[in-house]
Design a protein around this motif. Structure first.
Motif, PDB file in Angstrom:
ATOM      1  N   VAL A 228       2.070   1.981  -0.158  1.00 31.68           N
ATOM      2  CA  VAL A 228       1.503   3.278  -0.509  1.00 31.68           C
ATOM      3  C   VAL A 228       0.359   3.001  -1.468  1.00 31.68           C
ATOM      4  CG1 VAL A 228       1.926   5.457  -1.706  1.00 31.68           C
ATOM      5  CG2 VAL A 228       3.663   4.514  -0.181  1.00 31.68           C
ATOM      6  N   CYS A 229      -0.838   3.384  -1.066  1.00 33.86           N
ATOM      7  CA  CYS A 229      -2.028   3.096  -1.862  1.00 33.86           C
ATOM      8  C   CYS A 229      -2.716   4.404  -2.238  1.00 33.86           C
ATOM      9  CB  CYS A 229      -2.980   2.219  -1.049  1.00 33.86           C
ATOM     10  SG  CYS A 229      -4.444   1.727  -1.965  1.00 33.86           S
ATOM     11  N   TYR A 230      -2.979   4.557  -3.522  1.00 28.77           N
ATOM     12  CA  TYR A 230      -3.715   5.721  -3.995  1.00 28.77           C
ATOM     13  C   TYR A 230      -5.204   5.446  -3.863  1.00 28.77           C
ATOM     14  CZ  TYR A 230       0.321   8.226  -5.721  1.00 28.77           C
ATOM     15  OH  TYR A 230       1.502   8.928  -5.807  1.00 28.77           O
ATOM     16  N   VAL A 231      -5.861   6.216  -3.000  1.00 31.75           N
ATOM     17  CA  VAL A 231      -7.298   6.108  -2.812  1.00 31.75           C
ATOM     18  C   VAL A 231      -7.992   6.647  -4.061  1.00 31.75           C
ATOM     19  CG1 VAL A 231      -9.251   6.835  -1.380  1.00 31.75           C
ATOM     20  CG2 VAL A 231      -7.028   6.340  -0.321  1.00 31.75           C
ATOM     21  N   ASP A 232      -7.484   7.766  -4.578  1.00 36.57           N
ATOM     22  CA  ASP A 232      -7.932   8.358  -5.836  1.00 36.57           C
ATOM     23  C   ASP A 232      -6.784   9.222  -6.357  1.00 36.57           C
ATOM     24  OD1 ASP A 232      -8.047  10.860  -4.456  1.00 36.57           O
ATOM     25  OD2 ASP A 232     -10.100  10.440  -3.857  1.00 36.57           O
ATOM     26  N   SER A 233      -7.063  10.107  -7.300  1.00 32.73           N
ATOM     27  CA  SER A 233      -5.978  10.871  -7.907  1.00 32.73           C
ATOM     28  C   SER A 233      -5.367  11.903  -6.963  1.00 32.73           C
ATOM     29  CB  SER A 233      -6.475  11.563  -9.175  1.00 32.73           C
ATOM     30  OG  SER A 233      -7.430  12.562  -8.848  1.00 32.73           O
ATOM     31  N   ARG A 234      -6.033  12.207  -5.859  1.00 33.21           N
ATOM     32  CA  ARG A 234      -5.535  13.239  -4.943  1.00 33.21           C
ATOM     33  C   ARG A 234      -5.130  12.718  -3.566  1.00 33.21           C
ATOM     34  NH1 ARG A 234      -6.280  18.249  -6.910  1.00 33.21           N
ATOM     35  NH2 ARG A 234      -7.726  18.428  -8.635  1.00 33.21           N
ATOM     36  N   GLU A 235      -5.598  11.560  -3.204  1.00 27.88           N
ATOM     37  CA  GLU A 235      -5.365  11.080  -1.838  1.00 27.88           C
ATOM     38  C   GLU A 235      -4.649   9.736  -1.857  1.00 27.88           C
ATOM     39  OE1 GLU A 235      -7.887   9.741   2.107  1.00 27.88           O
ATOM     40  OE2 GLU A 235      -8.953  10.663   0.446  1.00 27.88           O
ATOM     41  N   MET A 236      -3.661   9.625  -0.972  1.00 27.14           N
ATOM     42  CA  MET A 236      -2.967   8.351  -0.819  1.00 27.14           C
ATOM     43  C   MET A 236      -2.826   8.054   0.660  1.00 27.14           C
ATOM     44  SD  MET A 236       0.573   9.544  -0.094  1.00 27.14           S
ATOM     45  CE  MET A 236       1.566   8.196  -0.349  1.00 27.14           C
ATOM     46  N   LYS A 237      -2.710   6.764   0.958  1.00 27.66           N
ATOM     47  CA  LYS A 237      -2.475   6.387   2.349  1.00 27.66           C
ATOM     48  C   LYS A 237      -1.217   5.536   2.417  1.00 27.66           C
ATOM     49  CE  LYS A 237      -5.531   2.404   2.495  1.00 27.66           C
ATOM     50  NZ  LYS A 237      -6.671   1.751   3.096  1.00 27.66           N
ATOM     51  N   VAL A 238      -0.541   5.662   3.537  1.00 25.62           N
ATOM     52  CA  VAL A 238       0.715   4.954   3.764  1.00 25.62           C
ATOM     53  C   VAL A 238       0.503   4.001   4.926  1.00 25.62           C
ATOM     54  CG1 VAL A 238       3.140   5.203   4.412  1.00 25.62           C
ATOM     55  CG2 VAL A 238       2.068   6.921   2.938  1.00 25.62           C
TER      56      VAL A 238
END
Length: 114
Positions: A61-71
């Protein structure tokens, strides 16, 4: 307006996920959350599915920024042996767990948007 960088310490993030994720997966399933050693904005999550099959799913699970994450699915094991995750039943389970991971991230937005 651009989304801000994630402002939370990785260890705080891991602790928050460890507290919150069990609320979003089936009671019989188990989960473990670890910091991603190579990426301070990422977590490694292992979900062990309940049942006779003993499936284990490893996610990043990676946070792209404070609002978006990708799994991202990293690996699927059955009885501690890596298996092909491209089969329909595995894809269904992966989609379910991915949805639960996104739901958990939503529940933690107050923390990650601070």
């Amino acid at each position: 307006m651009a989304n801000e960088e994630l402002q939370i310490d990785q260890n705080q993030l891991v602790a928050a996920w460890q507290r919150t994720l069990p609320e979003w997966i089936k009671d019989a399933d188990n989960c473990e959350v670890f910091p991603d050693e190579a990426d301070p904005k990422a977590l490694r999550i292992t979900i062990s599915a309940a049942g006779r099959q003993t499936y284990s799913f490893d996610f990043k699970v990676c946070y792209v920024d404070s609002r978006e994450m990708k799994v991202e699915i990293i690996d699927v094991d059955k009885n501690n042996v890596s298996i092909d995750e491209r089969t329909d039943p595995m894809q269904q389970l992966i989609q379910d767990y991915t949805r639960h991971l996104h739901e958990c991230a939503q529940a933690l937005q107050q923390l990650t948007h601070a």
